[in-house]
Write an enzyme that holds these catalytic residues in place. Structure first.
Site, mmCIF file in Angstrom:
data_model
loop_
_atom_site.group_PDB
_atom_site.id
_atom_site.type_symbol
_atom_site.label_atom_id
_atom_site.label_comp_id
_atom_site.label_asym_id
_atom_site.label_seq_id
_atom_site.Cartn_x
_atom_site.Cartn_y
_atom_site.Cartn_z
ATOM 1 N N CYS A 20 58.868 -4.974 -50.845
ATOM 2 C CA CYS A 20 59.419 -4.982 -49.495
ATOM 3 C C CYS A 20 60.415 -3.856 -49.230
ATOM 4 C CB CYS A 20 60.174 -6.280 -49.244
ATOM 5 S SG CYS A 20 59.200 -7.722 -49.559
ATOM 6 N N GLY A 46 55.816 -1.385 -48.678
ATOM 7 C CA GLY A 46 55.020 -2.542 -48.285
ATOM 8 C C GLY A 46 54.177 -2.216 -47.082
ATOM 9 N N ASN A 121 64.388 -8.118 -49.800
ATOM 10 C CA ASN A 121 63.658 -7.291 -50.771
ATOM 11 C C ASN A 121 64.049 -7.799 -52.144
ATOM 12 O OD1 ASN A 121 63.966 -3.884 -52.019
ATOM 13 N ND2 ASN A 121 62.266 -5.293 -52.205
ATOM 14 N N TYR A 261 58.737 5.262 -59.789
ATOM 15 C CA TYR A 261 57.633 5.177 -58.843
ATOM 16 C C TYR A 261 57.971 4.618 -57.460
ATOM 17 C CZ TYR A 261 53.142 3.778 -56.842
ATOM 18 O OH TYR A 261 52.078 3.617 -55.995
#
Ligand code: SF4
Length: 489
Positions: A20, A46, A121, A261
């Site tokens: 999120c 997301g 999140n 990432y």
């Protein structure tokens, strides 16, 4: 849990996925339009659904849609409905609780003293446990999302004012949470005591902003003020901003995978520019795992910064030997083996002229199931590479994440069931090298990993979870690893 379409998408895009992104602004006309832009910048966190809740001084407005921000929230009619000078939003990658409208955030409810919206999140590791206790007291849940548990805790708290009820709620949950919440009078931001997921504070001409990453501030020309500290709660009202620390202080355990990432390379999180860290990861990787080769080729886009660092350190030419098609959306993925196996070719193509007859070092950010790596290696070989050496810009991912990241179960992680030699054979490379955990820590500016008290959450590499995992104890992927867990047990 991921639904079937998510699982297929994840298979074609063999990465961990952050669940999120959150964004909120208080005290600015057309707040919802600004939240739309902020969420657009956070779309990488997301892509499956998004929502915005605004408040116009007398009522709340809620819009939640399945799909991309650009597909749903750029319509004037939608923005027109989201009136007001304060709004919060959320973009979601469905994992906990699965896909479907009922789990799309922000969650909104009319509480005893007015409307309350919350966007999250992260992932609560005791949500099911708390939820079961609430259900025994008669609470009814309308979603399968862990975030609704927080909403119930705020609603049922015996404390008198909203700040105290919010504090009461967040003190009862465990795991990872970067929260943005809103009532008729205030916007609240809060990070869990370990600060596992990011949350930054910004300012746009006097209007306070909360966002998952700084790239969401840049898109609207807002000023980055600072990262919220682990365990910090900020309350924004028309009178200004107030900061408080409702938890026992703990040492930060920020998610180190954000640097590998999840975060966008142009963002700065926890005081570090993500692109800089990724380049340094490549430098460390080249030092730890050198290879005699002709060119360095990134697996685009996520392997690119590390490949640049690798090529600079190794003194080897950097070449775009693989080209990514940016127009293959997640919607392209269809069921059926024949289509599924075409996934990589749809997304990536080898640049034959660069590769033919060369000894190639392929640099990627991580290996999850190994299926994508296998196909990319095959593609590079078919394009005429003489040798293919793979270098991975993170340690082997051996354990699942329970902190708001979509990860396959442990048994599906290639590194959990194979040695590096076996993995090299599986993806058919001439050699395979991973960055060490210490190398990753050096790349983020630490002298190395402090084994007694790690500076980051690195559980998906080390198996050492920084919190209890109440909801997951007994799960196959935790049973063996909980023996290794250090914190909170
Ligand atoms: S387990 Fe891995 S992905 Fe999850 S929060 Fe920790 S470092 Fe990040």
């Amino acid at each position: 849990m991921a639904d079937a379409s998510t699982a297929l998408a994840a298979e074609a895009d063999d990465h961990f996925h952050d669940e999120c992104g959150v964004f909120g602004i208080f005290g600015r006309p057309e707040a919802a339009a600004i939240v739309t832009l902020g969420l657009h910048a956070l779309q990488h966190r997301g892509q499956e659904a998004a929502g915005i809740v605004s408040y116009d001084g007398s009522q709340f407005h809620v819009e939640r849609h399945i799909g991309l921000i650009g597909d749903n929230f750029t319509k004037q009619s939608v923005i027109d409905r989201l009136k007001g000078n304060r709004a919060i939003g959320h973009t979601r990658y469905a994992t906990t609780g699965g896909a479907g409208m009922r789990n799309v955030q922000p969650f909104f409810a009319e509480l005893a003293d007015g409307g309350f919206a919350i966007a999250h999140n992260g992932n609560l590791t005791n949500a099911m446990t708390v939820q079961r206790a609430l259900q025994k007291q008669g609470a009814i849940f309308s979603s399968t999302s862990d975030t609704e548990t927080l909403l119930h805790l705020v609603a049922t708290s015996k404390e008198r004012d909203l700040n105290s009820r919010f504090i009461d709620a967040v003190r009862q949950v465990e795991g990872a949470f970067s929260l943005v919440a809103m009532s008729s009078k205030k916007m609240i931001g809060c990070r869990d005591p370990l600060g596992i997921r990011p949350l930054v504070l910004g300012d746009l001409d006097g209007a306070w902003i909360l966002a998952s990453e700084t790239c969401a501030l840049d898109i609207i020309g807002a000023r980055f003020v600072r990262d919220l500290k682990p365990g910090e709660m900020v309350v924004v009202t028309s009178k200004g901003i107030e900061s408080m620390f409702p938890f026992e202080p703990q040492k930060s355990r920020f998610c180190v995978f954000e640097y590998v990432y999840f975060a966008r390379p142009d963002s700065s999180v926890e005081g570090r520019n993500v692109y800089d860290v990724r380049k340094r990861i490549g430098i460390e990787l080249a030092r730890e795992s050198p290879v005699d080769a002709d060119i360095v080729v990134p697996v685009p886009d996520s392997g690119t910064p590390a490949a640049i660092g690798f090529s600079q350190e190794a003194g080897l030419p950097f070449e775009l030997g693989i080209i990514r098609n940016h127009y293959v959306g997640r919607t392209f993925i269809s069921p059926g083996d024949s289509i599924r196996h075409m996934g990589v070719k749809l997304k990536h193509n080898a640049n034959r002229r660069m590769i033919e007859g060369k000894r190639v070092v392929l640099v990627d950010d991580s290996i999850v199931r190994g299926t994508t790596s296998q196909k990319i290696v095959q593609m590079v070989r078919e394009a005429g590479a003489k040798e293919v050496h793979m270098r991975i810009a993170s340690p082997p991912t051996r354990a699942s994440c329970f902190y708001g990241v979509d990860t396959p179960e442990k048994a599906k992680l290639l590194a959990s069931r194979m040695s590096i030699e076996e993995m090299a054979e599986f993806i058919r490379v001439d050699s395979l090298g991973f960055l060490s955990l210490d190398g990753l820590y050096r790349a983020v500016g630490e002298p190395g990993r402090n084994e007694e008290q790690p500076q980051f959450c690195d559980a998906c590499f080390s198996g050492q979870y920084p919190t209890r995992l109440l909801d997951h104890e007994g799960a196959d992927n935790v049973r063996t690893l909980s023996l290794l867990a250090t914190g909170g047990q």
